[in-house]
Design an enzyme around this catalytic site. Structure first.
Site, PDB file in Angstrom:
ATOM      1  N   TYR A  23      32.474 113.914 -77.812  1.00 45.87           N
ATOM      2  CA  TYR A  23      33.669 114.758 -77.479  1.00 45.87           C
ATOM      3  C   TYR A  23      34.858 114.295 -78.222  1.00 45.87           C
ATOM      4  CZ  TYR A  23      35.098 111.169 -73.696  1.00 45.87           C
ATOM      5  OH  TYR A  23      35.448 110.154 -72.929  1.00 45.87           O
ATOM      6  N   THR A  24      35.891 115.025 -78.697  1.00 48.69           N
ATOM      7  CA  THR A  24      36.901 114.576 -79.627  1.00 48.69           C
ATOM      8  C   THR A  24      37.781 113.516 -78.944  1.00 48.69           C
ATOM      9  OG1 THR A  24      38.282 116.251 -78.880  1.00 48.69           O
ATOM     10  CG2 THR A  24      36.963 116.632 -80.871  1.00 48.69           C
ATOM     11  N   GLU A  87      31.334 117.445 -83.265  1.00 49.51           N
ATOM     12  CA  GLU A  87      32.482 117.115 -82.492  1.00 49.51           C
ATOM     13  C   GLU A  87      32.662 118.254 -81.507  1.00 49.51           C
ATOM     14  OE1 GLU A  87      34.316 114.207 -81.566  1.00 49.51           O
ATOM     15  OE2 GLU A  87      33.569 112.964 -83.094  1.00 49.51           O
TER      16      GLU A  87
HETATM   17 ZN   LIG Z   1      31.910 110.244 -80.168  1.00 46.62          ZN
END
Ligand SMILES: [Zn+2]
Length: 240
Positions: A23-24, A87
């Site tokens: 995840y970002t 991402e």
């Molecule tokens: Zn990461």
């Protein structure tokens, strides 16, 4: 759609054989896109999936993107050499762990299916950033829908064993049961030594395993449900 990032390098002759999901951890997808394309930040990924399902390619798959950092899995000491990084825009734990929208997960699944087919990636090599960098990273989080991905043929998944009372191993434990736990984690791919001593490292890696495979409780304590789930995961390991 293409949105090139300058942050990439040579794969040093290696080809992709793993997918790393992230995840970002930023409030918006746009903020993540800026960071992933900022030459000063020196980070990138091959793909970015926005909350509404929009997909951008930032780095060609043949190039080495800079998403994993210090990492280890199944004997591989630098996962950026051999992986494709995705991402997924999500504010993360610090942003309250909001659920991943279904449109976004649909895109992640379709993208993974395509990558898996083209590079013949084994199910057990679709991994969380937290699996390969357990002492630094907790993304994409225990709330990431691994089961949903597995139902679409993406990743390796078994139904977790239910929580129950019973003997458990935790920090400070020693001996054969700890060795056996460490061996199972190492056989699966996690980076730890078989010491027979349940220290911080073992605790961290048990937590990483739980985050991916037994998300109901992530506490680094090897309770019966964790150990049984780990046994099941290993027994069900696809041949690669
Ligand atoms: Zn990461």
């Amino acid at each position: 759609m293409l949105h090139p990032s300058p942050n990439h390098g040579e794969r040093k002759g290696r080809t992709p054989d793993a997918i790393i999901l992230h995840y970002t951890g930023l409030p918006t997808g746009e903020a993540a896109l800026r960071q992933l394309c900022d030459p000063i930040a020196q980070v990138s990924s091959h793909y970015l999936v926005f909350e509404d399902g929009q997909l951008l390619q930032l780095v060609p798959e043949a190039r080495r993107a800079w998403h994993a950092g210090r990492s280890y899995w199944a004997g591989e000491r630098d996962m950026n050499d051999v992986s494709i990084g995705i991402e997924i825009a999500n504010p993360g734990h610090r942003g309250g762990s909001p659920e991943y929208p279904s449109a976004q997960i649909a895109t992640v699944i379709a993208l993974c299916q395509d990558i898996i087919a083209r590079w013949r990636i084994a199910p057990q090599r679709v991994l969380a950033h937290s699996d390969i960098s357990p002492d630094r990273k907790i993304d994409p989080g225990e709330y990431f829908p691994w089961e949903k991905l597995a139902k679409s043929g993406v990743g390796h998944y078994v139904a977790p064993c239910p929580l129950e009372d019973g003997p458990r191993l935790e920090r400070g434990a020693q001996g054969i049961p700890v060795e056996s736990l460490q061996s199972m984690l190492a056989i699966y791919g996690y980076g730890l030594n078989i010491t027979g001593l349940y220290g911080t490292k073992t605790e961290t890696i048990v937590g990483a395993f739980q985050r991916h495979f037994r998300p109901e409780r992530v506490d680094g304590i090897a309770d019966q449900s964790t150990i049984e789930t780990l046994r099941k995961v290993i027994a069900a390991r696809p041949k690669s």
